[in-house]
Design an enzyme around this catalytic site. Structure first.
Site, PDB file in Angstrom:
ATOM      1  N   ASN A  37       0.849  -1.198   0.000  1.00  0.00           N
ATOM      2  CA  ASN A  37       0.000   0.000   0.000  1.00  0.00           C
ATOM      3  C   ASN A  37       0.887   1.252   0.000  1.00  0.00           C
ATOM      4  OD1 ASN A  37      -1.383   2.290   1.166  1.00  0.00           O
ATOM      5  ND2 ASN A  37      -3.060   0.928   1.711  1.00  0.00           N
ATOM      6  N   HIS A  87      -3.686  -4.434   7.879  1.00  0.00           N
ATOM      7  CA  HIS A  87      -3.803  -3.259   8.746  1.00  0.00           C
ATOM      8  C   HIS A  87      -2.912  -3.409   9.971  1.00  0.00           C
ATOM      9  CE1 HIS A  87      -5.214   0.408  10.496  1.00  0.00           C
ATOM     10  NE2 HIS A  87      -5.769   0.691   9.333  1.00  0.00           N
ATOM     11  N   GLY A  88      -1.946  -2.515  10.043  1.00  0.00           N
ATOM     12  CA  GLY A  88      -1.071  -2.466  11.215  1.00  0.00           C
ATOM     13  C   GLY A  88       0.067  -3.472  11.206  1.00  0.00           C
ATOM     14  N   GLU A 145     -11.024  -9.243   3.422  1.00  0.00           N
ATOM     15  CA  GLU A 145      -9.731  -8.894   4.010  1.00  0.00           C
ATOM     16  C   GLU A 145      -9.955  -8.815   5.508  1.00  0.00           C
ATOM     17  OE1 GLU A 145      -7.445  -5.600   2.393  1.00  0.00           O
ATOM     18  OE2 GLU A 145      -6.509  -5.316   4.361  1.00  0.00           O
ATOM     19  N   THR A 199      -6.771   6.698  10.524  1.00  0.00           N
ATOM     20  CA  THR A 199      -6.678   5.648   9.503  1.00  0.00           C
ATOM     21  C   THR A 199      -7.930   4.791   9.647  1.00  0.00           C
ATOM     22  OG1 THR A 199      -5.346   3.808   8.651  1.00  0.00           O
ATOM     23  CG2 THR A 199      -5.307   4.146  11.033  1.00  0.00           C
ATOM     24  N   THR A 200      -8.116   3.837   8.756  1.00  0.00           N
ATOM     25  CA  THR A 200      -9.289   2.960   8.862  1.00  0.00           C
ATOM     26  C   THR A 200      -9.259   2.289  10.232  1.00  0.00           C
ATOM     27  OG1 THR A 200      -8.938   2.547   6.515  1.00  0.00           O
ATOM     28  CG2 THR A 200     -10.581   1.197   7.609  1.00  0.00           C
ATOM     29  N   HIS A 208      -5.698   3.694  -1.421  1.00  0.00           N
ATOM     30  CA  HIS A 208      -7.017   4.010  -0.872  1.00  0.00           C
ATOM     31  C   HIS A 208      -7.364   5.435  -1.282  1.00  0.00           C
ATOM     32  CE1 HIS A 208      -9.680   4.331   3.040  1.00  0.00           C
ATOM     33  NE2 HIS A 208     -10.350   4.588   1.943  1.00  0.00           N
ATOM     34  N   GLU A 239      -8.741   0.456  -2.723  1.00  0.00           N
ATOM     35  CA  GLU A 239      -9.542   0.496  -1.490  1.00  0.00           C
ATOM     36  C   GLU A 239     -10.449   1.699  -1.589  1.00  0.00           C
ATOM     37  OE1 GLU A 239      -7.350   0.753   2.141  1.00  0.00           O
ATOM     38  OE2 GLU A 239      -6.268  -1.083   1.732  1.00  0.00           O
ATOM     39  N   ASP A 272      -0.191   4.487   0.051  1.00  0.00           N
ATOM     40  CA  ASP A 272      -0.909   5.695   0.509  1.00  0.00           C
ATOM     41  C   ASP A 272       0.015   6.702   1.188  1.00  0.00           C
ATOM     42  OD1 ASP A 272      -3.218   4.443  -0.279  1.00  0.00           O
ATOM     43  OD2 ASP A 272      -4.016   4.153   1.740  1.00  0.00           O
ATOM     44  N   HIS A 273       0.928   6.183   2.026  1.00  0.00           N
ATOM     45  CA  HIS A 273       1.671   7.127   2.873  1.00  0.00           C
ATOM     46  C   HIS A 273       2.865   7.774   2.171  1.00  0.00           C
ATOM     47  CE1 HIS A 273      -1.180   6.609   5.920  1.00  0.00           C
ATOM     48  NE2 HIS A 273      -0.974   5.300   5.992  1.00  0.00           N
ATOM     49  N   ARG A 332      -9.525   8.152  -0.695  1.00  0.00           N
ATOM     50  CA  ARG A 332     -10.507   8.543   0.329  1.00  0.00           C
ATOM     51  C   ARG A 332     -11.381   9.665  -0.186  1.00  0.00           C
ATOM     52  NH1 ARG A 332      -8.887   6.699   5.803  1.00  0.00           N
ATOM     53  NH2 ARG A 332     -10.656   7.938   6.459  1.00  0.00           N
ATOM     54  N   ARG A 379      -7.211  12.902   1.302  1.00  0.00           N
ATOM     55  CA  ARG A 379      -6.132  13.379   2.195  1.00  0.00           C
ATOM     56  C   ARG A 379      -4.749  12.896   1.759  1.00  0.00           C
ATOM     57  NH1 ARG A 379      -7.382  10.052   7.698  1.00  0.00           N
ATOM     58  NH2 ARG A 379      -9.371  11.080   7.474  1.00  0.00           N
ATOM     59  N   HIS A 380      -4.691  11.770   1.064  1.00  0.00           N
ATOM     60  CA  HIS A 380      -3.374  11.329   0.580  1.00  0.00           C
ATOM     61  C   HIS A 380      -3.398  11.015  -0.924  1.00  0.00           C
ATOM     62  CE1 HIS A 380      -5.203   7.531   1.779  1.00  0.00           C
ATOM     63  NE2 HIS A 380      -4.796   7.569   3.022  1.00  0.00           N
ATOM     64  N   GLY A 390       1.199  -1.392   4.363  1.00  0.00           N
ATOM     65  CA  GLY A 390       1.564  -0.074   3.885  1.00  0.00           C
ATOM     66  C   GLY A 390       2.463   0.712   4.815  1.00  0.00           C
ATOM     67  N   HIS A 391       1.931   1.125   5.957  1.00  0.00           N
ATOM     68  CA  HIS A 391       2.606   2.112   6.795  1.00  0.00           C
ATOM     69  C   HIS A 391       3.999   1.666   7.213  1.00  0.00           C
ATOM     70  CE1 HIS A 391       3.419   4.445  10.495  1.00  0.00           C
ATOM     71  NE2 HIS A 391       2.909   5.418   9.775  1.00  0.00           N
ATOM     72  N   ARG A 395       3.094  18.720   2.331  1.00  0.00           N
ATOM     73  CA  ARG A 395       3.592  19.995   1.803  1.00  0.00           C
ATOM     74  C   ARG A 395       2.849  20.451   0.555  1.00  0.00           C
ATOM     75  NH1 ARG A 395       8.784  21.895   3.404  1.00  0.00           N
ATOM     76  NH2 ARG A 395       8.749  21.714   5.658  1.00  0.00           N
TER      77      ARG A 395
END
Ligand code: PXP
Length: 239
Positions: free
Chosen positions: A7, A191-192, A151, A100-101, A43, A70, A9-10, A45, A49-50, A213-214, A18
């Protein structure tokens, strides 16, 4: 072989911090693929936001493995998915306030509307997964709603404090994965998950693919995207 979907996203979060034009999640996706990712997840959203619409459209053009979108189950997102045609849509709950979700979709509440969203996507050849908590009721409802796969939300396990809570959360994931398999659903999980928690999943053959992802993006900030994905690839290959 167990799948690893990365993922990105980040990478977009860093860019949007920025409102810059870099780093580009599209470039990150290509590097992740070169390092062995089986799929790229983003994702889009509602609040953008990202990930931005431009990212999804470019990802569709360049991703060679598979693109997993997503999204919330809204008519706007269904329209975008039908246009972009990802290899898989994962339906997720979304609220503007969350960082986050925060959990899986509650299919007891959203049962009817989810069935309609799944139908709209599947009738156009797009398979659908639903992000749900590791609860037997939710899995049965996902099956009834016609999802191709689920998932399983691994966040509760990853965040659990203490070995007994952790064990309990993990056992629920195992039971959920086994039940989903029995119902002939495909099984992803995410997730996580990080470079440590992923090791707990060794031997759990019911899970087809992990969506991470993160932790990968965080490591990439220090060691580079390719190395960060390769290190996770090795851990997933060892499961
Ligand atoms: N799966 C779903 C459904 C998610 O919403 C997310 C976060 O966007 C992930 C997996 C990846 O979670 P993480 O970024 O914590 O690895």
């Amino acid at each position: 072989m167990t799948g690893l979907a990365v993922n990105i996203d980040h990478i977009a979060t860093l860019r949007e911090a920025r409102k810059a034009s870099y780093p580009d999640p599209v470039a990150a996706a290509l590097m992740a693929e070169l390092a062995g990712a089986d799929g790229i997840v983003c994702h889009l959203r509602e609040d953008r936001r990202h990930v931005q619409d431009r990212d999804v459209r470019l990802l569709r053009k360049v991703v060679q493995s598979k693109l997993i979108l997503e999204m919330a189950a809204t008519s706007e997102m269904v329209g975008i998915a039908l246009d972009v045609r990802p290899e898989l849509v994962t339906l997720v709950p979304e609220s503007r306030e969350e960082v986050t979700t925060e959990g899986g979709m509650d299919l007891i509440v959203h049962n009817k509307s989810i069935g309609e969203t799944i139908g709209a996507l599947q009738n156009n050849g797009i398979p659908v997964s639903i992000f749900i908590d590791a609860e037997p009721e939710q899995i049965k409802l996902a099956h009834q709603a016609g999802a191709d796969m689920i998932e399983i939300h691994t966040g509760t396990f990853c965040e659990a404090n203490g070995s007994s809570r952790r064990r309990q959360a993990f056992d629920k994931i195992v039971d959920a994965a086994k039940l989903a398999r029995k119902l002939k659903l495909g099984v992803n999980a995410g997730h996580g998950l990080c470079y440590n928690s992923i090791k707990a999943f060794k031997g759990l053959s019911e899970i087809d693919e992990y969506s991470i992802g993160h932790s990968i993006v965080a490591r990439a900030a220090l060691v580079g995207m390719e190395r960060a994905v390769r290190q996770m690839r090795e851990l997933v290959d060892a499961l």
